[in-house]
Every structure is written in C-alpha cells, then in structure tokens.
Design an enzyme around this catalytic site. Structure first.
Site, PDB file in Angstrom:
ATOM      1  N   ARG A 326       0.836  -1.210   0.000  1.00  0.00           N
ATOM      2  CA  ARG A 326       0.000   0.000   0.000  1.00  0.00           C
ATOM      3  C   ARG A 326       0.869   1.257   0.000  1.00  0.00           C
ATOM      4  NH1 ARG A 326      -5.447   1.639   0.851  1.00  0.00           N
ATOM      5  NH2 ARG A 326      -6.158  -0.518   1.026  1.00  0.00           N
ATOM      6  N   GLU A 728      -9.676   6.030   7.307  1.00  0.00           N
ATOM      7  CA  GLU A 728      -8.236   6.272   7.220  1.00  0.00           C
ATOM      8  C   GLU A 728      -7.832   7.540   6.472  1.00  0.00           C
ATOM      9  OE1 GLU A 728      -6.103   2.022   7.031  1.00  0.00           O
ATOM     10  OE2 GLU A 728      -7.824   2.199   5.705  1.00  0.00           O
TER      11      GLU A 728
END
Length: 784
Positions: A326, A728
C-alpha cells in the site's frame, strides 16, 4: 431480487434517523456516563485467573536454558506454560508464518513472550513472571532499516511497480532532484489496552471476549493452538476503546495465551497488558526510509520518477507485505507519474513485528512524493501549491503507475475550492511579508491533497456478512461482521437498515459482533467497515423486503408496483398500514422475517508479478491547508489554523464523518510532529508510556480548525447509498502540517533551500532544519 433505490434522497416526510442524517453515536451516552462496558468492565466469572508472560531481554539470541521454578513457586500461581506445552499450532502468523505464540528456541525481539503464567491476581501473575532465570546465547541483531538494506534482510521478497522507461525519462528531463527521508513509526496508544477474557465451555471449547478488530481470526487461531475445530471456539466483540489497526492481528496472541492457560486450568482467564508491556510487546506503525529521484520540466511537471520505500517490519511478516504494497500504491499520492518506478522493501529487524495502523502504509508512501513537491517548488522558485496543482491527476493523465484508472476526478475541485475558502493566496502574501520582517518567528503555510484507495489489498478480505431479524412488534436486530471501536460503525449500519425499511432508527438495534452469528468475517480495517457490512446488511434487507412485498401483493390484492415503505408505514395502493401491524400480519401468515446478507467487493484485482491491476474499488479524497508559526531559536512551533475539505461521497452520517476527519487529522499530526518511538542500539524500546511518548493533547490542536464535507459528490461506484469511506484518509491530511513546518523553515533562506526534516518533526528536528538552513545561507554568501 427487489433492489433498493440507493441513489434517491430521503423523502420529505420520512422516518427519523435515516442514512444521510446526523445522529449521535449509539454508545455516546454510555461513554460519557461510564456505563460502556469494555473487557476489564465485564463481571468476573467465578474462579477467574489472571495471565502474564515472561519477556525476552535479548533482541536476538538462542535460549540455552530457562529456569521457571521460582515462577511456579510464587504464591497464587496456578499454571506455567512454555512452547512445549502448546497442544496445537505454535505459529500464529496471521498471513505468513513467523509469529510464535511462545518463543521456542530463538528469540527475535526484546519483549517476545517466552512463557505464560496464570495466577489468582493480576499482580501475582506479573510479579511471578519476572522471577524466571533465562540463559541466552546472544546473536547478531539488526535494528534499523539501513542495516537491513545493507544486509539484504527481508521478511518478504521486495516488489517493483514500473510504467514506461523511467531511467530514460530521468536522463532526458531538464531538471532532476534526489532526496531521502526517514518517516517515524507510531504507537496506537488506544485508551483501552490489549485485553481478553477466555472462558472454557462445557463441551471442551472456549468462549473468548476479545478487544479485537478481527474476531474471526481470534476464533481461528485459538482453535489452532488448542488443536480444536473452529466451531468449538466463539469470539465476541461489543466494542473496543480504540483500535486504529493495533487490534487487527495483535489481539489474537493474547487470546491464544489466555486460552492455553484456561485449557490446562479449566478456569476462566483474563489477560490484560499494562501500558509499558503493551508498547513493548505489540507492533506499531512501520517507520520507513524513503528515497526519490525525480525529473521535471521548467514548469515543474514531473516527467520521470524512481521512488524507493523501505519499511521496518520487525522480526516477522505479520501484515507487512500488504502494508509495503500500500505504501507503493500511494507513493504517487494525488499526482500523475508518467514514466515511473516504485520499489518496496520489507526489511527484517530484530524489533517487535510492526503491524497495521490507520492508513496501513499509505501515509508513509505519500510522504516521499509530498517532499518532492516541496523540493521541486524550492528548486524552481515557485509556490508549492502551484506545483501540486500542475501534477494532479486529471482527465487524460489519470492512470496510476500500477495501471488503475482514476475514474472520478474531484482532486482539482477540492484543491481549488479549499484554496479559495482558506484564503490561501492572500495568506501566502501576508506570510511572506511577515517572514521578511520577523527575524525569529517564522510562519509557514501548506495546502496538500490526499487520494487514498479503498479496498483491502488482499482480495479475499473484501467480503462481509450480515444477519437481520424483524420481531413481531416491528423491532429489528442486526448482526454483522464489523466491529465497533468508537468510529460509529454500529450507528451507521443501524441507519442503513432503518432506511431500507423506512422506519425510525429507534426500532433498530445492532448487537455485539459474534463469530457464531456471522462467520468467517474480515477485519474491520482498510476503511471498509461501512462499505462491506452496510452492503451486506442491505442485501439481507432486500431479501426480507422481497418476501414482504410478495406477501402484501397477495394478501391485500395490490400490485407490487403500488407497494412502498415510508414513514413507519407500508403503503398498499391507497391503504396505509402501520409498520408493526404489517409485520404482525406477515408473521401470522408465516412469512419469513429474517435473512442473512452477503457482499463481495466487485472489480478489484492485482497481479504482483506484473505490478499492475485494480487493487481499489474507488478513491477517497481530501485536502488540508495548515498554517504554523516556528520559533527559529528553539525549534518550538504551533499549528495556528487548519482548513479541511474532505470528500465522503453521500455521507451516511455527516457529524460522525466530521468527527472521524477531525480525529484522524489530529492523530496524523501527532504521528508527524510529537510521537517519537526511540530504540536503543540494542533494539530496546525506550519510550514505553506517556512520560516519554507524547500523543497530541487538546492544547496541540489548531485553535482554528475548520472542517467541511465536499457537497454533491456521490460515489460513482455502487457503495452503500453512494457513500465513501472516511476511516483512514483523514489521517493523511496532517501532511499539510509537516509541509507547513518545512515552509516556515525554508523562509530562513528566502525559500531557496530544501530543509531536511525527518518525522516526527519534533522541536529538536525543526531546530536542526533551521540550523542546516542557516549554514546553507552562510555557504552561499561565502561562495558569492
């Protein structure tokens, strides 16, 4: 199947508390009154024992001998277990092997559990655990990312994503810059530490009360260490006092230890970590060492990029493979990288195995490109905002370096709107003038974007289940696989179900997450809690509605197209039947009033061999403008104002979402400015409590904090009511604070120098950046 009109607005005369409205958190009054029950608040079962573990005092060593006689002899101790006493699996690695529930022969970090103790009190268990006599043979320890890179020591293979010919593009670019940065890690510092309560069941199984974001993993691993089939273990989570990723995998180890002790004593066992033990024993956000090599034209448009991200993973893989992935996916942040290479390393060190943390590697990956944006601006003498806007994804320049197309273009709108509403240009002029006349205090300003991919990068985790029951009085109970850690997931799912049936929110109750109600659940992580579980709950509602409509059409002789649900009533042509009457009638006619639901995220795929695919269903976006003032004599600073504009699509609950944005921003600000994890050269964590580890206080928050949601921006993907994830992405809005600090320091050299500023940007590091800037200025004058 009858499909709900997900994209239609709430009727003018509708039930109360439906999706799209601001409704208070379902446990808010319990939180403020102290009635919310966490693991340590549960009534103590009869004959309860307390657990503790003995820790390794070496970062890397072979265990030669372990004398536990004094531990066993301590008053109150009922059981002591080592790795040899584990009846089932010893390795509890969540994805890849490498995490032992108790160390066997080799220890690989200070704080690694060696043995487990069960005693009649928490104090007795902890004191007994300290009495062990362990003889070690020390082995060479690797502590830093640089050491791991030098020795090519990795927990998983390195990975590359590449498009085009970056080397040629870099060689041909009119301008070329290189840079590096160290991005610090972060302790989760949840209010409720790691805790669990395990009770043996009458048939040889275990019931686990756990503070976990992933109860199905707890269930599976407890079953495996005990050598039981999974159905003999049930795990339950009502709420957590904070998670932030720290309870995605880390909670399972505690449950396994407690279950092993409960298994041999046949008594319930509670295992609760003290704050120092929690910080030493459990993983944190990965710290990263990043580099960039970027070529650009005279306007600042990037033509080639070679980026490296290297995470300190600790001693085992845990979730590091996906976390570094990621970071690689987000090394572009919001900018189009034409000819680009991104390399990611998963560095093995003899420190605690780092784990998930809000953003899951994305924030660390974004940091390097944001530094590059500032550096390009300094090199060209331009405003950093202009460089950022020039390089944004836009139609025609909308494919990422890993091959996914950015389909919904809101970045330019977000940046442009916030530029206007924050008075960026006027404030920039005022700050420049102020800095020219202020020899000591310097102000800085930065406006930075966020583009964050939404989906688990592990494809199989993108699924969810739900269970919806309607009782004969019209009340509704919902159970789903998501867990509540304060983020408001339960209230959002309740609003979704209330909207499906068009009944008041008060009629809907969401019950504790349990593995024997909804099985094989994914963790509540990756900002996907509402997306996955909301759609699963809707699926269950649609199945129930299909049966109810069929029944109503036959029972009241009304065409199905004339049947609708609105304002706690069922409209049957010209007849309005109260909801509870309708449900009672359906029950008396033997119509099913419950159903399960399931959802799997569509479209996503990724091939690690080619480094290409579509790992995300969509992107969430935001932008923040932060202003700081820095004392160049001490390095101390204040964040004086922050403006945020964030895209949550069609919000399920605007006030809950704004709360998430505010909290995420402040947590990100702490990561980048005050929260410093310090390790000794031997690999011992030195910051193990609030006396040495500083999370943001109320006084650290910007006194002027303005948060708005981007209006009229429904998700183009078929998410629940076309909302977008909000868990997030807001954390990365805090990059604006770090960039503003660099901007203030750069003013010392009239914005000509690129000051080095690793994170966390503590006053000491800011002062170091000021000193480096002043030295550069002196050198320039001397050479002139």
């Amino acid at each position: 199947m009858r499909k709900l009109p997900l994209n239609t607005p709430t009727p003018a005369h509708s039930a109360r508390g439906l999706a799209g409205h601001s409704v208070k958190h379902d446990s808010a009054w319990k939180h403020v009154s102290g009635q919310a029950r966490y693991i340590d608040d549960l009534p103590m079962p009869e004959a309860l024992l307390h657990a503790a573990v003995g820790h390794s005092e070496q970062a890397h060593a072979r265990i030669l001998s372990m004398d536990l006689e004094a531990v066993r002899a301590y008053p109150g101790v009922m059981a002591v277990l080592t790795a040899k006493d584990v009846p089932g699996h010893l390795d509890i690695g969540p994805v890849f092997p490498g995490d032992l529930v108790l160390a066997d022969d080799i220890v690989e970090h200070i704080g690694q559990p060696l043995f487990a103790v069960a005693a009649t009190s928490h104090e007795a268990a902890r004191k007994a655990a300290r009495l062990a006599k362990v003889d070690y043979q020390p082995l060479d320890a690797v502590v830093t990312v640089e050491q791991a890179l030098e020795q090519q020591l990795f927990v998983r293979p390195s990975h590359t994503q590449q498009r085009g010919e970056p080397d040629r593009a870099l060689a041909e670019a009119p301008n070329r810059l290189k840079g590096e940065q160290h991005v610090g890690g972060q302790e989760h510092f949840y209010l409720e530490g790691q805790a669990c309560l395990v009770e043996p069941t009458e048939d040889g199984g275990m019931f686990v009360h756990t503070s976990s974001q992933h109860p199905s993993e707890v269930q599976k691993l407890v079953a495996e260490v005990l050598g039981l089939p999974i159905h003999e273990v049930q795990a339950e989570v009502r709420r957590m006092g904070g998670g932030f990723g720290g309870k995605e995998t880390q909670a399972a180890a505690l449950a396994c230890v407690a279950a092993l002790l409960a298994n041999v004593t046949h008594r319930p066992v509670k295992y609760r970590l003290s704050r120092p033990d929690d910080m030493m024993q459990t993983g944190k956000r990965h710290d990263f060492y990043n580099t960039y090599d970027i070529g650009f034209d005279d306007d600042g448009l990037i033509q080639g990029a070679d980026i490296m991200v290297a995470g300190r993973c600790g001693y085992s893989p845990d979730l590091s493979d996906a976390i570094v992935d990621r970071a690689m996916f987000h090394a572009d942040n919001a900018y189009y990288l034409d000819q680009a290479r991104v390399v990611g390393h998963r560095c093995k060190t003899h420190t605690v195995s780092n784990t998930a943390f809000r953003g899951f590697g994305g924030p660390q990956g974004m940091m390097i490109i944001e530094q590059a944006m500032d550096d390009i601006a300094r090199h060209l003498g331009r405003d950093p905002l202009d460089i950022r806007k020039l390089n944004l994804y836009r139609p025609g320049r909308d494919t990422t370096h890993y091959g996914q197309t950015v389909e919904q273009h809101v970045l330019a709108q977000l940046m442009g709107t916030l530029e206007t509403t924050s008075d960026y240009r006027q404030r920039r002029a005022e700050i420049t003038a102020y800095n020219q006349s202020s020899p000591v205090l310097k102000r800085g300003l930065a406006l930075t974007p966020v583009k964050f991919g939404i989906s688990f990068t592990a494809k199989h985790l993108n699924q969810a289940g739900a269970l919806v029951h309607i009782y004969t009085d019209g009340s509704i109970v919902v159970n789903h696989g998501g867990t509540e850690m304060g983020q408001g997931l339960y209230i959002k799912i309740a609003q979704v179900v209330a909207s499906a049936f068009q009944v008041d929110l008060e009629r809907v109750k969401v019950t504790a997450t349990r593995t024997d109600k909804v099985a094989n659940t994914s963790p509540t992580a990756a900002s996907s809690g509402s997306d996955l579980n909301g759609m699963a709950a809707l699926d269950a509602c649609e199945k129930i509605l299909e049966g109810l409509v069929a029944f109503a059409a036959e029972h009241w002789s009304t065409p199905a197209e004339q049947i609708s649900f609105s304002d706690n009533q069922v409209m049957l042509g010209g007849l309005a039947v109260p909801w509870e009457t309708f449900i009672q009638t359906a029950y008396m006619n033997r119509v099913s009033l419950w159903s399960s639901g399931f959802y799997a995220t569509p479209k996503i795929h990724y091939d690690p061999e080619t480094g290409t695919g579509r790992p995300f269903l969509y992107y969430a976006n935001g932008a923040a403008c932060s202003e700081v003032v820095v004392d160049t004599l001490t390095g101390e600073y204040r964040v004086v104002r922050t403006d945020i504009l964030h895209d949550v699509g069609r919000s399920l609950n605007p006030e809950i979402d704004i709360g998430q944005i505010e909290g995420g921003f402040v947590q990100g600000m702490g990561w980048l400015t005050t929260e410093e994890l310090v390790y000794s050269d031997e690999g011992r964590l030195m910051t193990t409590g609030p006396a040495t580890y500083k999370i943001p206080a109320v006084s650290d928050c910007p006194p002027d904090l303005r948060v708005d949601l981007l209006p009229e921006s429904p998700n183009r993907e078929a998410t629940v009511f076309h909302s977008k994830a909000v868990g997030e992405p807001p954390l990365m809005l805090a990059i604006a604070v770090w960039s503003a600090l660099r901007d203030a320091v750069a003013s010392v050299t009239d914005y000509r120098y690129r000051p080095p500023l690793d994170t966390p940007a503590t006053p000491e590091r800011v002062l170091g950046a000021v000193t480096a800037s002043q030295q550069w200025l002196t050198q320039q004058k001397e050479t002139a």
